[in-house]
Structures are given as structure tokens and as C-alpha cells.
Design a protein around this motif. Structure first.
Motif, PDB file in Angstrom:
ATOM      1  N   LYS B 138       0.824  -1.213   0.000  1.00  0.00           N
ATOM      2  CA  LYS B 138       0.000   0.000   0.000  1.00  0.00           C
ATOM      3  C   LYS B 138       0.856   1.261   0.000  1.00  0.00           C
ATOM      4  O   LYS B 138       0.565   2.225  -0.674  1.00  0.00           O
ATOM      5  N   ILE B 142       1.803   4.517  -3.342  1.00  0.00           N
ATOM      6  CA  ILE B 142       0.873   5.585  -2.994  1.00  0.00           C
ATOM      7  C   ILE B 142       1.187   6.814  -3.838  1.00  0.00           C
ATOM      8  O   ILE B 142       2.334   7.093  -4.166  1.00  0.00           O
ATOM      9  N   LYS B 143       0.159   7.524  -4.212  1.00  0.00           N
ATOM     10  CA  LYS B 143       0.358   8.710  -5.037  1.00  0.00           C
ATOM     11  C   LYS B 143       0.580   9.899  -4.119  1.00  0.00           C
ATOM     12  O   LYS B 143      -0.350  10.406  -3.514  1.00  0.00           O
ATOM     13  N   LEU B 144       1.801  10.359  -4.071  1.00  0.00           N
ATOM     14  CA  LEU B 144       2.126  11.413  -3.123  1.00  0.00           C
ATOM     15  C   LEU B 144       1.839  12.803  -3.657  1.00  0.00           C
ATOM     16  O   LEU B 144       1.753  13.756  -2.905  1.00  0.00           O
ATOM     17  N   GLN B 189       4.770   9.700   7.372  1.00  0.00           N
ATOM     18  CA  GLN B 189       3.464   9.057   7.425  1.00  0.00           C
ATOM     19  C   GLN B 189       2.768   9.011   6.071  1.00  0.00           C
ATOM     20  O   GLN B 189       1.555   8.952   5.992  1.00  0.00           O
ATOM     21  N   PHE B 190       3.524   9.032   5.022  1.00  0.00           N
ATOM     22  CA  PHE B 190       3.004   8.838   3.668  1.00  0.00           C
ATOM     23  C   PHE B 190       1.864   9.781   3.322  1.00  0.00           C
ATOM     24  O   PHE B 190       0.923   9.404   2.642  1.00  0.00           O
ATOM     25  N   THR B 191       1.965  11.012   3.782  1.00  0.00           N
ATOM     26  CA  THR B 191       0.901  11.969   3.479  1.00  0.00           C
ATOM     27  C   THR B 191       1.228  12.704   2.189  1.00  0.00           C
ATOM     28  O   THR B 191       2.339  12.635   1.668  1.00  0.00           O
ATOM     29  N   GLN B 192       0.249  13.444   1.695  1.00  0.00           N
ATOM     30  CA  GLN B 192       0.411  14.217   0.473  1.00  0.00           C
ATOM     31  C   GLN B 192       1.575  15.178   0.599  1.00  0.00           C
ATOM     32  O   GLN B 192       1.822  15.749   1.654  1.00  0.00           O
ATOM     33  N   THR B 194       2.984  18.433   0.637  1.00  0.00           N
ATOM     34  CA  THR B 194       2.498  19.804   0.739  1.00  0.00           C
ATOM     35  C   THR B 194       3.662  20.775   0.759  1.00  0.00           C
ATOM     36  O   THR B 194       3.560  21.888   1.248  1.00  0.00           O
TER      37      THR B 194
END
Lengths: 419, 799, 177
Positions: B138, B142-144, B189-192, B194
Motif C-alpha cells: 500500500k 501511494i500517489k504522493l 506518514q506517507f501523506t500528500q 504539501t
């Protein structure tokens, strides 16, 4: 319904000339010369060759060959293609012996890269095998077309029939009958299939019989002998000064064959003779080629009997494409396959001149590399070009009919001359 | 500075010398010997992680990494010995062990450093028969980010991306997670993502792990042609490579590689706005309005409509105004200025962006402002109200590098805490418009300390006093305070030894355009018979049009409507004009109003030179095949000759422009001798204002991802636009406004509705709004970049 | 003289009675070898997905520049060609594209007769090339379709469709007072 008679050119001439004009024979030999154009589109010129003949009656006083009708800028093209991409272009040079053209070019590139000694034995052996088959095929076409130029209708059928077998062998090996593109820099494209060996065996069997038939049908034919003997005599000095090579040279008494003088691709392991004749006329060239076919058949025989096992590609995947199943499962091979396909290998800086014995003579390339994936200069040394240049020297004083015989005996291919 | 000692050494039998401290990799590169590198990058601190650059040094027991080893006297280095060859083959084998067979689908194929090194130095035959590590879970797929493509399987852990993010950009947005064979690079944490999406991680990535997602799977690099150009989106003026495909369409923009000075990097604006100047938004045909009917014409076919229009402008020279903006090259600005003064003979030559102090800055500092080398070698950097990451990212990169790579001390001053504040040693809150006051108080404190100064202020004073080489960088807001600020900063600079000054104005070729068009500045040989009393700012022109004294206007540049302050007022004023000639690249209301609209090349296609804020002269070739029409300079030259001027070649214009710049530089150098202006600094009155009882200072600037309206037109950057009002959290709490609430912002008599984002990074009593987030009608109150306005926040506003 | 002529004539007379080697084309089709380099076709996997991933290697290696490709990303994240054209008139049938293709997508088949009346029809589009693939293509068996290539993109896994797998926004950290 034509009511009026359409005037012919004779009528028109009569209409404008008066009875006072009379045609006189001139004493000045210069007045007798007629310029005859043996145009590029001519069945006997073996391609698009234009010969401007100056004839005095039936006798030729001067021949000026005009070439370039088949020029496609191959040498310039070579500067814009990677070394690997140029191989199909070499096929189109001497299109009657493409494998030999491939080999001549590839050996040049291998010499530039310095890998001549690393080519696997099996690859070299198979290169020799196919080169000799190609030589036979080329000579067969020569035989057929020269014979038909001289008026003999049957030999071409039999020659092409034999050649058909060779073409089928090539098709079985690499997928194309004529423009084979089978050899690669560093070896061969892929190994030969098992079905090819029986085909070559069958061919050799049939060819042995056929060679004797040619002997009877063609070589001993008195009409042919009369047409060829004493025609187009080329002395040894003239041949050497014009840089002739191949059968043309060997028919004039010079024992020079690149396969013996500077053996390449393992030719030193084969036992064969070089036919040399002293007379230097068209018939001698004829006989040289007939004997060469026989010698090539022996080489093929020797080759078939003892093909060494092993790989057919050099062990360097940064020069030759790895086998497809390796590419599809292994990282280094995939990377090398990718870079070789999109760019090509980087050649070292240097210049080489490398020749082979092609069916027409000494064929080779002069490569200049300034580093990089493309050559800086790719000059092709073409035997047909030099053989053709001897044409005026040997055909002065012969008849128009002899020109046809001489061109046939020189065995030129315009693709190689013009590139 | 004393000469650095040189060291003699031998590499591969070639004797060479290099300065002490130069790394072996660089020393070899200088003599043409290529040592493969992955983790080493000329703009990053050496790491020595990948081990591919191993070389053999005579008498050393082990192979050493050339990227971390400085040259030593008498070293004998072998880069092609048998040990080195074998080591390289081994390293390549290890790197490829877990590398996926992605070459056919990987965008980096053809320009992949891993491919090139493996082809040249690898074994060529794989021995790996195991299962490869696969981040096909997963988190690995992931699309970051919508603009960057990540495939963690391909990572070779050189850590260039994390180091660029930390050392050059200063974002610290990505890092290495986990250990061993599970190590992977991602956001926390594999977040977008920014971050500021500069894309430099994709630029430096040697494999296809991080690639430009906007061109994912679109084409291969061998089908693309790199065209050297210069970015016109901010005054950093980065050199770029604009890549066009076989059809001539602009496909992507990257930074030039392997060049000695600067610019291996770009920002989000420069990188992802490549599609902003394509498509329907471009003006491709000229339009002329004759008696209410609009006709189009092809510029390539006929110059006549433009010539006629200019003849009409020239007829009444006193009532013609020429306005240009900063998105033009030096040569174009030069020709505009020359045509304005010698052909049109008008005194009104006005830059669209008004930077009040700019003229005085150029007069005094041309050629002697801080360069990139000065920033990198400084030991103290003082940012006075300079939000570098937003306005001029590249200069921000130099500051980050100075701080994080060379250990410079950084102090920031201003109403906003910028990204650089987080890596600075202290931030001194200073009201907007009061930068001059700060500088003057700093000068005073250097003589005698005041007891009521804040701790941060004292720290700054200590640092300035102890600095060996200081660089002061100030942004658009201090520049807008006018010549007074320039005088103040000059005074400070003269009092601190070895200090340099850098102003970073907003806009594109702001400095070059102003210098070359010569507005407000003396240019030798021009307009000697034209009065100098012309309009100097766009507000003057607007007033004159409304009064009726100006009847013709020539607007020349790119994206002009964006720079016109209070567009509705301009619109009504334009209706009064007899002739409105507009040279623009983009369609807008302005071009449809124009009596003659001429299409020009956009910021990727232009031809000419650009002067960056750091004083670098950069050349754009203008070689894009699909460029609209010919370059503006050549068009203007043709116009000039048709209107009676002498015929001149483009090449001679470039040399004239260069000479003009040298002239300005020499004038500035002379001005240094003149101490009078520096001493008068203290006499200027304070410029800090007071927002009033309920009011706040409204700071205006660019959105992080945008520059003017040009970048808004692109599909890729267009999806990132922050329309929120940044507000101080303490103020918001006092006014009981929560995060994401909508408020009404009242400026003068205008109201605009915005959402609020509370933050501690802005001074109490200030708020920030990105100009790009408002339409031209909505921002009629806008008074120019750099001028803080006062506004009132009304909570509970309707949407 | 007469004897030589008679010798030659006897050879030709022999051939009169021998079986003919002429192929009765076009009544009987010409049989080609398995490796024959004829008209191209684009191959698919046994599951139906086209093999070509638009890596552009065939376009680059082609000596005659006969291939034109444009590519895009599919919604499921895989790479595919939107345009794949071979100009058959430019093509010299050298087989380099087949050699270069890492996916065994472009294959030179066994058709040797494909004349057309106009030049335009000789420009083969991707749809035409896909449609030309014969059953099992004449001895050129594809490698094991689904398993030879460990590329993850081939088999989108159940829990990691790229298009749905968009990272979430970071949660706002509460500012410290």
C-alpha cells in the motif's frame, strides 16, 4: 480510316533536302566517330550504368562509364546512424551478396572496437559458412546473367534454381532471402536452427551435380568460348595499377585473395585453393568464377562437417544485444539492451581500414571514429567501382557486342559502385 | 582574500594541480576524467553513500571514495586500475540486485544515470537469481503528489532527494524511512506532499524513482530537444532548458546540468508552468479595431497594421504613453525605450510594476550587489522582510545552502516568519513598511545599545558586529518604501566591513527592463530633445488619461492586464483613448479592447538576455520551433526601420545593451564615492504606519506556486492555489474566528470574501493574502506589490 | 561443335522430364520459414492486454524511421501507446524493432503479400497491427505471458490500485502557544 499518308522521317528528309546533297565518305577518322549512349536503363549493363560509347562503325574507340544513378547517400547516412543501425544499409550495397557486405562492415567495426579476437569460434565458423554460400549465390547470378547477356537462355534458369535453394537456406536462418542482416557486431543475431543443416547438405549434393552440368552446358560451349576468349584482355600491370581485385585480378595472373593474404574470421582453418589464370581475358575471368564456386562448395562442406559448439555472441552485452530471454529476466542485460537500442555502444577514438574477399573482389570499410555512437566517416571500399574503372582500358578496340561480354565478365553491381 | 594554496597530484598518469580542499571527483572532472557518481552532486555536501566513485590511491590500503576525498599533495590516483574496475562492477551489481526491470516503462530511460553507469562500468551479465525487494504494498505505490511520480522500487538510496530538500530547498519534506532493504524514501506518514513542489528531488534523482509526473509516460528524452532559455517568472531569472518534442511543442522544462555556476535547480513555477503558454489562452493573431469592427491579421504576413498604428502614436507625441512590464528581455526593453524616445518622442515611459526604490537601487548598486558567490561565502545573512521561498525561490536556495552547507548564521526580520526563519537563529518582528526604521535603528545600535531593544534585536546587533562577511537581502516591501530605504541600507553597508546588499524585486526581468528602458534613469544619447518630466508610475498615466492629456497608450510585455492596478478603473479610462496598442502574449480583456493587439512570444519562447537580481547576465536563445511570430526585438527593429530609424541587426543591439549595462555599473561604482546620500539617510522620516483601531495590515504577495496570472493558466500548477487569508492565531482567537472560517475583508470601500487560515508565522496585526487568488475585478483596491494596505476583518462574512 | 551443342541440349532435355520446381503461386501460397520477416503485428498477452508499453525503443532503433509512437498513462497506472504507426513503405523489414522490443510486442509475421492501391493504406495504425496478430503466430510463441516479467504494473494488485491510492493530507498540527 486514315485518308492521308502519314509522312515518315525519310519522306520529311527528302522533302527538305535537294538532290544536290550527296553523302560522302569522309577520310578524317574523327568524322567517323558516332557517340552511342548505352543508357542507364539497359538490360545488359547489370544495373543502372550509363556507358557513353564512341564507336567507329562497330568498333569502340572510347568508353566513358557514367555512374551515380543508384546513389542513395549511404556513406553520409552512416554518419547519422549508430554502427548497429547501419548493417541493413550494407545489405543494400552489393545486393547480390548482402552477407558479404555485412561481414566486411562488421569486421571493420570489430577491428575498431578491438574485439576481433574475442568473437566466439562458432560465430566465426558460421560466418565463413554463410559467406561462402553467399559467394556461390552471387556467382550463380553472375553466371545466369552473363550467359543470358551473351544469348544463352537456359543457364539462368538453372542458376536461379540453385540460388533459390541458397535463398531458402537464408530464409530459414534469418528470415530474409536477400537482405539478410544476419551478422551482428560481436557475433550473429541468433544461432542457426536445426532445420538448416539438412538443407545445406541437400544443396551441396545437388550443387555438385549441377556444377558438372554447368561445365557441360556453359563452360565448354564453343559459342561461349568464341564470345569470351581474347575479349577484354587485362594485363597484370593494368589490373594492378587500376586496383582491381577479386576474380578480375586473379584472372590476370595475380595470386591475391584476401582470404589467404590476410585471413579473417577463421579462414586459415579451411583448406581451399585460389584459382588463378594467366590470360586475363573474359574467358579466364569466367573460368575463375566457375572454379571459385567449386572451391566455395568445398569450404561449405568443410564447414558443415565441423561446426564448433558454443555461443554465437561475444560475451559483452555492452556491444551486442543479449538474448531476449536474458533481457526479460535480468537487470544488467535489460539495461544494456536498452542503451544499445536507444543509443548504441561508444566506439573508441581511432580509424581502421578492414577488407574481406567479397564475391566481386576486395570489399571493406574505412572507419574514422572520434568517439561516440556514430562514426565520423564511413568510407566504403568497393571492388566493383575499381573493376569498372578498368572497363575503358580493356574495351577499346572491341566490338559493341564485346562490351556486353566484358561487363558481364567484370561482374559489377551498381549498388556497390554508387552506394 | 589570499590565494588558496594549490596542490599537485597525478590522476591516471596526468599531472595536475588543484586548490586545497577540492574533491578528487572535481579535480578529475577538470582534466576530463569521468568518475561515476550517484550520491555526489556538485551543489550538495559530500556523502559517500553509494561507493561507485571508488578510486585507488597509491599506498592507500583500501579504495577511497573520490567524492569525499580532497586532493592531497603528491597523490597518485588511479581511476581505471583493475581493482577499481572490479569494485565498480561489484557496486553496480549490488545496486542492480534489487532494481526492478522497469526500463521500458520508466520515464528516466535514456537519461538515467544508473543506466549510463551500468552500461559503461557494469559486468554486463547478471548473477542475481533471487526475488527482488518489492515495495508493491500500500505504501510503496501511494500517489504522493499530482505533479511528481514516485516508484520506490527503483530507489538506489543515494539520498540526493532528501539532501536537496534539506540542504538546498530547506523544506525537509521527505526522508528515509525504515532500515536495511526496507529503506524507502517518502513523506512523514506517507501523506500528500504539501511542500513547495519545486520538483528538485525529481531533477537530481539519478534513477526513475522520482520523475516529473506531469509528463509521465509521454515521450522519451531522445525525441526531445533542449532549448536554452531563461525563466521570466521571478527576478532570480534561472537558466532553463525548454524541451520541445518532434512536433515542436513544449513538453517540459528542466534546469541545465553540468554547468559551473548555479542553476542545477528550478522551482515549481519554472518547472510546472510549461503548459501555461500553450493553447487557447495565447494570442496568436493580431487584431485591429477599425471603426468598431475587429479584424485579425497574421503578424508574419504584414507589418503594416503595426506600422500604421505606431505612426498614429508618433503623430501626437506629448499625449502618448508607453508602459512596459518586467516580463521582457533586456533587448526588448532597450528597443521599447529607444522607440519611445526617438521615434514616438514621448517622455512617458513607465514600468508597470512600480518599485519606488528600484531606480535608486539601480543607480547605486548596479554591478556591486551581492552575487551568489557572496551569499555562499557569507557568514551572516540578514533577511529584511524577504519571503524568498514565495517570491524568488532560487535566491532562497542560495541562502539555505549558505546556512545548511556552510554554516552561515541567518537572522530574519519582518512581519512574516518565512521558511528561512525556521532555519534562522532568531526572528525579529518588524511592522510592514518599517524596514527602513529597522535598518536605521540597527545602525544606531551598532554605536550605542538601547536598553529597550528585544532579545532578538540584540542578537542581530551582536551578529552584525561580529560578522566577517555579511549579506543583507530585502524584498519587495522594503523596496516599496522608496529611496529612503536604499539610502538606509547603503548607510548600513558602508558602516559594516565586507557587507553586500541584495534587493529582490517581484516580477521577471525587473532590473534589466528598468535599466534598459531607461525610465527614470539617464541613458546617454536618448531623447535629449524630449523633456524628462513624464509620468513615472502607472497611476500617473491613469490620472492623465482620465484628465484627457494622454490620448494614446502603448502597452508592451506579457500578461499585462495582471499588472494594471484597479482594472475596472483602467477599463473605463481606456475607452477614452484614441489609440490603444497592446503587445501581449496572452488573451485578456485588455487585448480585446485594444485598437491594435499584436501577439508576441511568451516567456518560454522569447529571445534575448535577462539580468537576474544577482547580477547575472543570462541568454535565452529563442529557438523554440512553435514560437508565435518572430521575437519581439526583431519585430521592433523592423518597426523602427519602417518608421524612419536606422536599420540595425539584432546582434548589434545585444552588444549595445551589454555596453549600456556596463555604463550603469560604472556609474554605480562612481556613486559609491559619493558619501552624501548615505549620510542623509538618518534624516528621512519613519515610514511605519499604523493600521488603526480595528484594522490590520494587509500584506500582498504571490501565492507560493504562482507568479502573476501567467502560471494560473497552466493545468498543472493551476490546481494549487491558496485562496486563504493568513491570519495571526492570537488575533483570530481574540476575534473568535476559527480556522477555515469565512470572513469579509474590507479594504477601503471594497469587500472581498475569503477563508481564513490561522498561523503563528505572521505578526499580530498583519494578515497575508495571495494576489493570484483574486480576479482583476475583485482586487481593484490593490495598490502595488510591496505596499501594505490597511484592512478590517469582519467575521462571519457570507460566502 | 555439334557435340557440344548436343551435350547442352541433352541437359535441357533431361530437365524437360524432371519434376518442375516452379511454385504454382498464387494458386498455392508460398510457404515461408518460421523466422520469416514479413508484415508486422502487435501481440497481446493471453489475458487480452496488449504487450506494447510504448518504450519507444523500436522507434529509435529503426534504421528507416518507419515507426511513430505516442503514449499515455492508463487510468490504472499502466503505460500504453495511444498511437503506434508503422509506415510500411519506409520499412525495410530488417527486424530490428522485433530484436529491440523488450516485451515481444512487435513481431514480424509471416505475411509477405499485402499490396494496396494507395500510399495512405500502407501506414498501419495500432488498431490494424493489433488486429493482424494470428493465432499462436506461426511458431513464434510468446514467452510465458503473465509470469515472465516481474513488473508490478502488469498485474495491478488488489489492494494497491494506483489511481485510488492517493495519499491523504497531513493533519494540521496544533500550534504551540
Amino acid at each position: 480510316m486514315i485518308s492521308e499518308k502519314i509522312p515518315t522521317s525519310v519522306d520529311k528528309f527528302k522533302a527538305i533536302s535537294s538532290d544536290n546533297i550527296s553523302v560522302q565518305e569522309s577520310d578524317d577518322p574523327g568524322d567517323r566517330i558516332v557517340t552511342l549512349n548505352m543508357g542507364p536503363s539497359h538490360p545488359a549493363t547489370h544495373g543502372v550504368l550509363r556507358l557513353v560509347l564512341s564507336i567507329d562503325g562497330e568498333v569502340i574507340t572510347e568508353v566513358v562509364p557514367h555512374i551515380g544513378y543508384l546513389h542513395t547517400g549511404m556513406e553520409k547516412l552512416g554518419e547519422y546512424m549508430s554502427y548497429h543501425q547501419f548493417i541493413p544499409i550494407t545489405d543494400r550495397m552489393d545486393y547480390l551478396a548482402p552477407m558479404l557486405m555485412n561481414l566486411g562492415y562488421i569486421l571493420g567495426v570489430e577491428k575498431l572496437l578491438g574485439i576481433t579476437d574475442e568473437i566466439p569460434a562458432r560465430a566465426q565458423w558460421l560466418r565463413v559458412l554463410y559467406s561462402e554460400l553467399m559467394r556461390i549465390s552471387s556467382h550463380l547470378i553472375w553466371l545466369g546473367t552473363s550467359a543470358i547477356d551473351l544469348g544463352a537462355m537456359s543457364p539462368i534458369f538453372y542458376a536461379l534454381q540453385d540460388r533459390e535453394q541458397i535463398m531458402n537456406i537464408f530464409e530459414e536462418t534469418c528470415g530474409a532471402r536477400l537482405t539478410s542482416t544476419y551478422f551482428r557486431i560481436g557475433g550473429l543475431r541468433e544461432d542457426i536452427p536445426d532445420t538448416v543443416i539438412p538443407m545445406i547438405e541437400k544443396f551441396l549434393k545437388d550443387f555438385a551435380i549441377r556444377l558438372d552440368e554447368y561445365q557441360n552446358l556453359v563452360t565448354g560451349n564453343p559459342i561461349l568460348i568464341n564470345r569470351l576468349k581474347g575479349i577484354g584482355c587485362l594485363s597484370k600491370e593494368t589490373a594492378l595499377s587500376y586496383c582491381c581485385s577479386g576474380p578480375v585480378l586473379r584472372a590476370s595472373g595475380v595470386n591475391y585473395d584476401v582470404r589467404k593474404a590476410r585471413p579473417y574470421s577463421g579462414y586459415e582453418k579451411f583448406k581451399f585453393n585460389i584459382p588463378v589464370y594467366q590470360e586475363g581475358d573474359s574467358y579466364a575471368r569466367f573460368l575463375v568464377r566457375m572454379d571459385e564456386m567449386r572451391e566455395s562448395a568445398t569450404i561449405v562442406r568443410q564447414a558443415i562437417d565441423a561446426i564448433p559448439a558454443g555461443p554465437v555472441k561475444i560475451d559483452r552485452t555492452d556491444i551486442i544485444l543479449p538474448d531476449k530471454h536474458r533481457t526479460q529476466g535480468n537487470m544488467e542485460e535489460l539495461i544494456n539492451h536498452f542503451i544499445l537500442s536507444c543509443r548504441g555502444f561508444n566506439a573508441p577514438v581511432g580509424e581502421v581500414f578492414s577488407t574481406i574477399e567479397s564475391s566481386k573482389g576486395e570489399f571493406g570499410v574505412y572507419l574514422v571514429s572520434t568517439g561516440g555512437e556514430k562514426p565520423y566517416r564511413l568510407r566504403v571500399h568497393s571492388p566493383s567501382f575499381l573493376n569498372l574503372s578498368v572497363l575503358p582500358a580493356i574495351s577499346r578496340g572491341s566490338l559493341i557486342a564485346d562490351i556486353v561480354a566484358i561487363i558481364g565478365s567484370l561482374d559489377i553491381v551498381l549498388g556497390e559502385i554508387d552506394r | 582574500m589570499a590565494d588558496i594554496a594549490k596542490v599537485r597530484l597525478t590522476i591516471d598518469g596526468i599531472s595536475t594541480e588543484a586548490e586545497k580542499g577540492v574533491l578528487l571527483v572535481e579535480a578529475a572532472r577538470r582534466i576530463g576524467i569521468k568518475i561515476p557518481v550517484f550520491c555526489s552532486h556538485s551543489k550538495l555536501l559530500p556523502l559517500g553513500a553509494c561507493r561507485i566513485c571508488l578510486v585507488e590511491i597509491e599506498k592507500a590500503p583500501k579504495l577511497v571514495t573520490a567524492c569525499t576525498t580532497p586532493v592531497g599533495e603528491g597523490m597518485v590516483v588511479f581511476t581505471r586500475s583493475a581493482r577499481v574496475v572490479k569494485a565498480r562492477q561489484g557496486i553496480v551489481e549490488f545496486l542492480l540486485a534489487n532494481h526492478p526491470l522497469d526500463c521500458p516503462i520508466c520515464d528516466q530511460g535514456g537519461e538515467c544515470e544508473l543506466q549510463d553507469v551500468c552500461f559503461e562500468f557494469g559486468r554486463g551479465k547478471s548473477r542475481f537469481e533471487d526475488i527482488k525487494r518489492n515495495f508493491d504494498n500500500k505504501y510503496g505505490r501511494i500517489k504522493l503528489s499530482p505533479v511528481l511520480s514516485w516508484v520506490n522500487n527503483r530507489c538506489i538510496h543515494c539520498e540526493r532527494c532528501t539532501r536537496v530538500c534539506h540542504q538546498v530547498v530547506g523544506e525537509d519534506h521527505i526522508g528515509m524511512l525504515n532500515r536495511g532493504d526496507k529503506a524507502m524514501i517518502s513523506t512523514f506518514q506517507f501523506t500528500q506532499m504539501t511542500c513547495e513542489l519545486c520538483g528538485n528531488c525529481a531533477e537530481v534523482c539519478p534513477t526513475g524513482t522520482i520523475t516529473n509526473g506531469t509528463v509521465k509516460y509521454k515521450d522519451r528524452v531522445w525525441n526531445l530537444t533542449p532549448n536554452p532559455s531563461v525563466c521570466l517568472l521571478c527576478s532570480s531569472s534561472c537558466a532553463t532548458r525548454v524541451w520541445t518534442d518532434l512536433k515542436g511543442k513544449v513538453t517540459r522544462v528542466t534546469a541545465p546540468k553540468d554547468e559551473q555556476d548555479c542553476c542545477d535547480f528550478l522551482c515549481a513555477k519554472g518547472r510546472f508552468s510549461f503548459d501555461a503558454d500553450q493553447g487557447e489562452q495565447r494570442l496568436r493573431e493580431g487584431t485591429k479595431i477599425t471603426s468598431e469592427v475587429a479584424e485579425t491579421f497574421q503578424q508574419s504576413e504584414s507589418l503594416q497594421p503595426t506600422v500604421q498604428a505606431f505612426k498614429a502614436l508618433a503623430k501626437d507625441s506629448g499625449s502618448t504613453a508607453v508602459i512596459y512590464n518586467s516580463r521582457i528581455a533586456n533587448e526588448e526593453a532597450y528597443l521599447v525605450g529607444r522607440i519611445a524616445r526617438t521615434v514616438l518622442k514621448t517622455p512617458h515611459v513607465v514600468p508597470l510594476e512600480n518599485h519606488e526604490g528600484l531606480t535608486s537601487y539601480l543607480d547605486r548598486f548596479s554591478g556591486r550587489q551581492s552575487t551568489s558567490k557572496d551569499i555562499l561565502s557569507a557568514d551572516l545573512i540578514l533577511l529584511v522582510d524577504a519571503p524568498l521561498a514565495r517570491e524568488t525561490p532560487m535566491i532562497g536556495y542560495f541562502v539555505t545552502r549558505a546556512v545548511r552547507q556552510k554554516g552561515a548564521a541567518l537572522y530574519t526580520v519582518g512581519p512574516e516568519k518565512t521558511r528561512h526563519s525556521s532555519m534562522g537563529l532568531a526572528h525579529h518582528w518588524n511592522a510592514p513598511g518599517a524596514s527602513k526604521d529597522f535598518v536605521l535603528s540597527l545602525i544606531e545600535a551598532l554605536q550605542s545599545r538601547k536598553s529597550d531593544a528585544s532579545a532578538e534585536f540584540n542578537k542581530i546587533v551582536d551578529a552584525v558586529q561580529g560578522s566577517r562577511q555579511m549579506v543583507i537581502i530585502a524584498g519587495s516591501r522594503p523596496l516599496a518604501e522608496g529611496p529612503a530605504f536604499i539610502r538606509a541600507i547603503e548607510s548600513l553597508s558602508s558602516k559594516v566591513a565586507n557587507s553586500k546588499v541584495l534587493m529582490v524585486p517581484e516580477g521577471g526581468n525587473t532590473l534589466g527592463a528598468m535599466l534598459m528602458a531607461g525610465s527614470g534613469m539617464r541613458v546617454p544619447g536618448w531623447g535629449s530633445n524630449v523633456s524628462q518630466n513624464g509620468c513615472s508610475v502607472q497611476e500617473d498615466v491613469l490620472g492623465a488619461i482620465e484628465k484627457g492629456s494622454i490620448k494614446n497608450v502603448l502597452l508592451i510585455g506579457e500578461d499585462l492586464q495582471e499588472g494594471l492596478i484597479n482594472w475596472p478603473r483602467w477599463k473605463t479610462a481606456f475607452a477614452k483613448l484614441a489609440n490603444l496598442v497592446v503587445f501581449d502574449a496572452f488573451r485578456s480583456e485588455l487585448t480585446s479592447l485594444a485598437t491594435l493587439a499584436v501577439p508576441v512570444r511568451s516567456f518560454h519562447e522569447f529571445e534575448g538576455s535577462v539580468l537576474s537580481a544577482l547580477g547575472e547576465w543570462k541568454i535565452a536563445r529563442g529557438s523554440i520551433p512553435g514560437a508565435v511570430g518572430q521575437s519581439m526585438s526583431r519585430l521592433l527593429l523592423k518597426l523602427e526601420s519602417e518608421l524612419g530609424g536606422a536599420e540595425q541587426s539584432f546582434a548589434s543591439v545585444t552588444s549595445e545593451v551589454k555596453k549600456l549595462y556596463q555604463w550603469h555599473v560604472s556609474r554605480a561604482t562612481e556613486a559609491v564615492e559619493d558619501k552624501k546620500s548615505a549620510d542623509s539617510a538618518g534624516k528621512d522620516k519613519s515610514t511605519g504606519g499604523n493600521p488603526g483601531k480595528d484594522g490590520v495590515f494587509l500584506l500582498i504577495g504571490n501565492d507560493l506556486y504562482h507568479s502573476g496570472a501567467m502560471t494560473l493558466r497552466g493545468a498543472h500548477l493551476g490546481q494549487f492555489l491558496n485562496r486563504s487569508l493568513l491570519m495571526n492565531s492570537a488575533d483570530a482567537e481574540k476575534m473568535k474566528i476559527s480556522n477555515d472560517a469565512r470572513v469579509q475583508l474590507k479594504i477601503g470601500s471594497d469587500k472581498v470574501s475569503v477563508a481564513v487560515r490561522t498561523t503563528d508565522d505572521i505578526m499580530s496585526g498583519c494578515c497575508f493574502l495571495a494576489l493570484n487568488s483574486l480576479s482583476p475585478d475583485e482586487r481593484r483596491w490593490f495598490g502595488g506589490i510591496g505596499k501594505p494596505l490597511t484592512a478590517v476583518i469582519i467575521s462571519g462574512g457570507a460566502a | 561443335m555439334i557435340t557440344e551443342i548436343l551435350k547442352g541440349l541433352s541437359i535441357t532435355l533431361d530437365y524437360f522430364f524432371k519434376p518442375k520446381v516452379t511454385e504454382n503461386w498464387p494458386a498455392e501460397p508460398h510457404k515461408v520459414s518460421p523466422r520469416f520477416r514479413g508484415r508486422h503485428f502487435l501481440a497481446r498477452y493471453s489475458g487480452g492486454q496488449e504487450k506494447c508499453v510504448a518504450c519507444y525503443l523500436c522507434q529509435q532503433v529503426c534504421p528507416a524511421k518507419a515507426i511513430t509512437i505516442e503514449s499515455e498513462e492508463r487510468p490504472d497506472g499502466t503505460r500504453y501507446p495511444t498511437k503506434y504507426e508503422i509506415n510500411m513503405i519506409r520499412c525495410i523489414f530488417c527486424g530490428y524493432c522485433q530484436d529491440a522490443c523488450p516485451e515481444d510486442a512487435i513481431i514480424l509475421g509471416n505475411t509477405l503479400e499485402f499490396p494496396t492501391r494507395t500510399r495512405k493504406e500502407m501506414i498501419y495504425s495500432k488498431e490494424m497491427l493489433l488486429a493482424l496478430a494470428p493465432e499462436g503466430h506461426n511458431g513464434k510463441q510468446p514467452p510465458q505471458a503473465d509470469t515472465h516479467c516481474p513488473h508490478a504494473y502488469q498485474k495491478p494488485q488488489k489492494d494497491s490500485q494506483v489511481s485510488d491510492n492517493i495519499a491523504k493530507q497531513p493533519t494540521e498540527r496544533k500550534e504551540k502557544k
